[in-house]
Design a protein around this motif. Structure first.
Motif, PDB file in Angstrom:
ATOM      1  N   THR A  19      -0.126  14.238  15.721  1.00 34.53           N
ATOM      2  CA  THR A  19      -0.284  15.518  16.221  1.00 34.53           C
ATOM      3  C   THR A  19      -1.428  15.606  17.013  1.00 34.53           C
ATOM      4  O   THR A  19      -1.619  16.071  18.237  1.00 34.53           O
ATOM      5  CB  THR A  19      -0.129  16.687  15.086  1.00 34.53           C
ATOM      6  OG1 THR A  19       1.310  16.456  14.521  1.00 34.53           O
ATOM      7  CG2 THR A  19      -0.027  17.965  15.855  1.00 34.53           C
ATOM      8  N   GLU A  20      -2.838  15.228  16.263  1.00 33.28           N
ATOM      9  CA  GLU A  20      -4.023  15.148  17.009  1.00 33.28           C
ATOM     10  C   GLU A  20      -4.203  14.246  18.012  1.00 33.28           C
ATOM     11  O   GLU A  20      -4.702  14.555  19.357  1.00 33.28           O
ATOM     12  CB  GLU A  20      -5.005  14.757  15.754  1.00 33.28           C
ATOM     13  CG  GLU A  20      -5.054  15.735  14.752  1.00 33.28           C
ATOM     14  CD  GLU A  20      -6.326  15.084  13.903  1.00 33.28           C
ATOM     15  OE1 GLU A  20      -6.621  16.081  12.858  1.00 33.28           O
ATOM     16  OE2 GLU A  20      -6.536  14.151  13.998  1.00 33.28           O
ATOM     17  N   LEU A  21      -3.420  13.119  18.133  1.00 30.80           N
ATOM     18  CA  LEU A  21      -3.447  12.380  19.264  1.00 30.80           C
ATOM     19  C   LEU A  21      -2.772  13.062  20.525  1.00 30.80           C
ATOM     20  O   LEU A  21      -2.994  12.932  21.520  1.00 30.80           O
ATOM     21  CB  LEU A  21      -2.688  11.152  18.613  1.00 30.80           C
ATOM     22  CG  LEU A  21      -2.566  10.109  20.056  1.00 30.80           C
ATOM     23  CD1 LEU A  21      -3.649   9.522  20.326  1.00 30.80           C
ATOM     24  CD2 LEU A  21      -1.769   8.788  19.558  1.00 30.80           C
TER      25      LEU A  21
ATOM     26  N   PHE B  74      -4.770  18.002  26.071  1.00 29.67           N
ATOM     27  CA  PHE B  74      -6.185  18.616  26.205  1.00 29.67           C
ATOM     28  C   PHE B  74      -6.863  17.799  27.449  1.00 29.67           C
ATOM     29  O   PHE B  74      -7.422  18.577  28.323  1.00 29.67           O
ATOM     30  CB  PHE B  74      -6.711  18.817  25.176  1.00 29.67           C
ATOM     31  CG  PHE B  74      -8.424  19.447  25.385  1.00 29.67           C
ATOM     32  CD1 PHE B  74      -8.174  20.809  25.348  1.00 29.67           C
ATOM     33  CD2 PHE B  74      -9.351  18.689  25.274  1.00 29.67           C
ATOM     34  CE1 PHE B  74      -9.578  21.503  25.439  1.00 29.67           C
ATOM     35  CE2 PHE B  74     -10.512  19.406  25.513  1.00 29.67           C
ATOM     36  CZ  PHE B  74     -10.655  20.787  25.589  1.00 29.67           C
ATOM     37  N   GLN B  75      -6.793  16.432  27.379  1.00 28.28           N
ATOM     38  CA  GLN B  75      -7.323  15.923  28.519  1.00 28.28           C
ATOM     39  C   GLN B  75      -6.930  16.036  29.812  1.00 28.28           C
ATOM     40  O   GLN B  75      -7.569  15.986  30.790  1.00 28.28           O
ATOM     41  CB  GLN B  75      -7.530  14.443  27.939  1.00 28.28           C
ATOM     42  CG  GLN B  75      -8.236  13.901  26.862  1.00 28.28           C
ATOM     43  CD  GLN B  75      -8.244  12.612  26.430  1.00 28.28           C
ATOM     44  OE1 GLN B  75      -7.449  11.855  26.890  1.00 28.28           O
ATOM     45  NE2 GLN B  75      -9.189  12.303  25.731  1.00 28.28           N
TER      46      GLN B  75
ATOM     47  N   ARG C  60       0.743  -1.270   0.048  1.00 27.70           N
ATOM     48  CA  ARG C  60      -0.078  -0.135   0.145  1.00 27.70           C
ATOM     49  C   ARG C  60       0.838   1.080   0.042  1.00 27.70           C
ATOM     50  O   ARG C  60       1.964   1.280   0.445  1.00 27.70           O
ATOM     51  CB  ARG C  60      -0.880   0.069   1.167  1.00 27.70           C
ATOM     52  CG  ARG C  60      -1.988  -0.997   1.327  1.00 27.70           C
ATOM     53  CD  ARG C  60      -2.827  -1.003   2.314  1.00 27.70           C
ATOM     54  NE  ARG C  60      -3.935  -2.102   2.309  1.00 27.70           N
ATOM     55  CZ  ARG C  60      -3.951  -3.311   2.929  1.00 27.70           C
ATOM     56  NH1 ARG C  60      -2.774  -3.633   3.316  1.00 27.70           N
ATOM     57  NH2 ARG C  60      -5.008  -3.955   2.731  1.00 27.70           N
ATOM     58  N   GLN C  61       0.285   2.291  -0.431  1.00 29.16           N
ATOM     59  CA  GLN C  61       1.068   3.646  -0.532  1.00 29.16           C
ATOM     60  C   GLN C  61       1.180   4.151   0.754  1.00 29.16           C
ATOM     61  O   GLN C  61       0.489   4.194   1.644  1.00 29.16           O
ATOM     62  CB  GLN C  61       0.304   4.494  -1.354  1.00 29.16           C
ATOM     63  CG  GLN C  61       0.956   6.047  -1.618  1.00 29.16           C
ATOM     64  CD  GLN C  61       0.142   6.910  -2.505  1.00 29.16           C
ATOM     65  OE1 GLN C  61      -1.051   6.452  -2.816  1.00 29.16           O
ATOM     66  NE2 GLN C  61       0.589   8.210  -2.524  1.00 29.16           N
ATOM     67  N   PRO C  62       2.508   4.441   1.134  1.00 32.28           N
ATOM     68  CA  PRO C  62       2.818   5.186   2.288  1.00 32.28           C
ATOM     69  C   PRO C  62       1.923   6.107   2.925  1.00 32.28           C
ATOM     70  O   PRO C  62       1.652   7.100   2.050  1.00 32.28           O
ATOM     71  CB  PRO C  62       4.400   5.582   2.417  1.00 32.28           C
ATOM     72  CG  PRO C  62       4.936   4.906   1.358  1.00 32.28           C
ATOM     73  CD  PRO C  62       3.729   4.578   0.320  1.00 32.28           C
ATOM     74  N   GLN C  63       1.316   6.305   4.143  1.00 28.38           N
ATOM     75  CA  GLN C  63       0.549   7.100   4.575  1.00 28.38           C
ATOM     76  C   GLN C  63       1.066   8.013   5.680  1.00 28.38           C
ATOM     77  O   GLN C  63       2.094   7.687   6.356  1.00 28.38           O
ATOM     78  CB  GLN C  63      -0.853   6.500   5.209  1.00 28.38           C
ATOM     79  CG  GLN C  63      -1.682   5.911   4.416  1.00 28.38           C
ATOM     80  CD  GLN C  63      -2.694   5.158   5.149  1.00 28.38           C
ATOM     81  OE1 GLN C  63      -2.937   5.201   6.222  1.00 28.38           O
ATOM     82  NE2 GLN C  63      -3.477   4.039   4.514  1.00 28.38           N
ATOM     83  N   ASN C  64       0.747   9.493   5.379  1.00 25.12           N
ATOM     84  CA  ASN C  64       1.331  10.297   6.481  1.00 25.12           C
ATOM     85  C   ASN C  64       0.499  10.391   7.699  1.00 25.12           C
ATOM     86  O   ASN C  64      -0.693  10.695   7.874  1.00 25.12           O
ATOM     87  CB  ASN C  64       1.178  11.851   5.720  1.00 25.12           C
ATOM     88  CG  ASN C  64       1.934  13.008   6.401  1.00 25.12           C
ATOM     89  OD1 ASN C  64       2.520  12.578   7.483  1.00 25.12           O
ATOM     90  ND2 ASN C  64       1.695  13.970   5.853  1.00 25.12           N
ATOM     91  N   LYS C  65       1.249   9.924   8.656  1.00 22.46           N
ATOM     92  CA  LYS C  65       0.788   9.799   9.928  1.00 22.46           C
ATOM     93  C   LYS C  65       1.088  11.088  10.930  1.00 22.46           C
ATOM     94  O   LYS C  65       0.744  10.826  12.332  1.00 22.46           O
ATOM     95  CB  LYS C  65       1.279   8.534  10.694  1.00 22.46           C
ATOM     96  CG  LYS C  65       0.832   7.326  10.066  1.00 22.46           C
ATOM     97  CD  LYS C  65      -0.842   6.977   9.885  1.00 22.46           C
ATOM     98  CE  LYS C  65      -0.951   5.753   9.203  1.00 22.46           C
ATOM     99  NZ  LYS C  65      -2.562   5.197   9.345  1.00 22.46           N
ATOM    100  N   SER C  66       1.765  11.907  10.211  1.00 20.03           N
ATOM    101  CA  SER C  66       1.893  13.160  11.294  1.00 20.03           C
ATOM    102  C   SER C  66       0.784  13.754  11.938  1.00 20.03           C
ATOM    103  O   SER C  66       0.596  14.087  12.979  1.00 20.03           O
ATOM    104  CB  SER C  66       2.830  14.119  10.434  1.00 20.03           C
ATOM    105  OG  SER C  66       4.089  13.485   9.816  1.00 20.03           O
ATOM    106  N   LEU C  67      -0.106  14.296  11.022  1.00 22.80           N
ATOM    107  CA  LEU C  67      -1.383  14.854  11.392  1.00 22.80           C
ATOM    108  C   LEU C  67      -1.982  14.115  12.509  1.00 22.80           C
ATOM    109  O   LEU C  67      -2.538  14.617  13.313  1.00 22.80           O
ATOM    110  CB  LEU C  67      -2.200  15.381   9.994  1.00 22.80           C
ATOM    111  CG  LEU C  67      -3.312  15.956  10.706  1.00 22.80           C
ATOM    112  CD1 LEU C  67      -2.990  17.133  11.340  1.00 22.80           C
ATOM    113  CD2 LEU C  67      -4.403  16.113   9.331  1.00 22.80           C
ATOM    114  N   GLU C  68      -2.145  12.696  12.348  1.00 21.88           N
ATOM    115  CA  GLU C  68      -2.765  11.907  13.272  1.00 21.88           C
ATOM    116  C   GLU C  68      -1.895  11.772  14.291  1.00 21.88           C
ATOM    117  O   GLU C  68      -2.547  11.832  15.528  1.00 21.88           O
ATOM    118  CB  GLU C  68      -2.964  10.596  12.578  1.00 21.88           C
ATOM    119  CG  GLU C  68      -3.627   9.514  13.510  1.00 21.88           C
ATOM    120  CD  GLU C  68      -3.608   8.131  12.802  1.00 21.88           C
ATOM    121  OE1 GLU C  68      -3.499   7.865  11.559  1.00 21.88           O
ATOM    122  OE2 GLU C  68      -4.228   7.091  13.599  1.00 21.88           O
TER     123      GLU C  68
END
Length: 422
Positions: free
Chosen positions: A326-328, A334-335, A316-324
């Motif tokens: 960062t959100e995590l 925040f919690q 599969r094409q490599p996915q950019n997990k940076s945004l995910e």
């Protein structure tokens, strides 16, 4: 391919060794009475048929037709007299009314028929006026009797018109039946003789003997019907037991003046399915070889059903997990309500972005005015707005001030605004 070749060679060698091992095992006799021309066991008729076909003066044939069918075939050919005699061997002879009528018709037209059985149905007994005793055949008793060398029973030949008187010995378990209350027209050919001894009042031994007919014949029309109550003697065992084959040929000699056919229509194998693998299944080595071949083929299909080539994985094409990511991280901070630390992390990212893009080091706190002027020049923003942002964020980064959620959002929005103008 090399592995598959070794696998096939191993299986073939295994089957050959198994076949040789089974072939060399001691032969186990099956003492079941089949009276079949293909059965080489003791109570089959393969040897009997071979000997009779060679020794009989005329043609000898084994067929599978009933008396009704034989009689109809003669009527279709419009023959006044039969061109052959008939022999039937079975353990229990059960004839229908049509068979009995055909039997009498064949005999009346000149055919000589020999019925060999240890039990006859009532309708045939009433028609020919005879009675026949019956005793259950037990192979275990025969084995026990034979291994202890007990005295054999005697069958004496009575028809002195054709042969001289003679006696033949058989184990009692193969000739248990005899005739009684026979018609006066019946001629006794052979009798079973039993000897008994007892002591009288003077202690003197008295010997007595009793005789029971085991072969009788009755003339009917131009032919005759012969009844024999010892079917186990008309087998491979009876033919090969000592010199008693002479007794069988004395009986068969009554049928020698025409070709002889033996019908298997009334035998115990009648109605059984004839499979192409019948001979293989009758021989233990071939039977086990057949079983092992089937098992090996099933295993071969099971193990070769899988693909020999490994399955090519889907890349599969490599996915950019940076945004995910960062959100995590942001959600985690925040919690935990750690707003100040989140501002510090944003400041570190902000400083690294300025250092990489416009080569400005905002971590140098000596002159925020000059730094704000330089940033305003690069971003096109107002100098005062940039300087206010830097002064508000310094205390939070140094840990001198804690901010709430609203202040954190305002500071991060101002930082993002500077980044977006680069």
């Amino acid at each position: 391919m090399k592995g598959s070749r070794l696998y096939i060679i191993f299986i073939l060698l295994f089957l050959v060794i198994l076949f040789i091992f089974e072939h060399n095992l001691p032969k186990q006799f099956v003492w079941r009475a089949t009276f079949s021309q293909n059965d080489h066991q003791p109570f089959g008729c393969a040897v009997f048929d071979d000997v009779v076909s060679v020794s009989f003066p005329l043609d000898y044939e084994v067929i599978d037709k009933t008396f009704y069918q034989l009689n109809n075939s003669l009527e279709d050919e419009n023959e006044e007299s039969p061109s052959y005699h008939i022999l039937s061997i079975s353990e229990r002879l059960e004839l229908t009314k049509l068979d009995i009528e055909a039997l009498l018709s064949l005999a009346a037209n000149g055919s000589k028929i020999m019925l060999v059985a240890s039990s006859f149905n009532e309708e045939l007994s009433d028609t020919l006026v005879f009675g026949c005793s019956y005793e259950y055949y037990n192979i275990h008793n025969l084995r026990k009797y034979a291994t202890t060398y007990f005295t054999r029973d005697t069958i004496c030949w009575k028809d002195t018109l054709h042969y001289p008187t003679g006696c033949f010995g058989f184990y009692p378990h193969v000739c248990p039946a005899y005739f009684y209350d026979s018609d006066s027209l019946n001629i006794t050919l052979a009798e079973k003789v039993e000897y008994y001894s007892s002591l009288n009042e003077d202690s003197t031994e008295i010997s007595e003997n009793y005789s029971y007919p085991v072969a009788i014949t009755q003339p009917i029309g131009k032919g005759e019907i012969t009844l024999v109550s010892t079917p186990y003697l008309f087998t491979n065992y009876g033919m090969l037991d000592h010199g008693n084959a002479a007794y069988l040929f004395r009986l068969l000699s009554r049928l020698k003046d025409a070709p002889l056919v033996r019908t298997e229509a009334y035998g115990p194998m009648k109605g059984e399915q004839q499979s192409p693998f019948r001979y293989f299944l009758s021989q233990p080595p071939l039977r086990w070889g057949l079983y092992m071949t089937i098992i090996v083929l099933i295993l071969f299909m099971i193990f070769t059903a899988r693909r020999k080539q490994r399955v090519i994985p889907v890349i599969r094409q490599p996915q950019n997990k940076s945004l995910e990511f960062t959100e995590l991280i942001g959600t985690l901070y925040f919690q935990k309500k750690n707003h100040s630390d989140l501002v510090r992390k944003k400041y570190i990212y902000f400083a690294e972005t300025l250092r990489r893009t416009i080569q400005v080091n905002i971590e140098n706190e000596e002159n925020d005015t000059e730094l704000a002027e330089h940033l305003a020049h690069k971003t096109g923003m107002e100098k005062e707005k940039v300087e206010i942002t830097l002064r508000k964020i310094r205390p939070v980064v140094r840990g001198e001030k804690k901010v709430d959620e609203t202040e954190m959002k305002n500071l991060i929005d101002e930082i993002n605004q500077i980044i977006n103008h680069l």
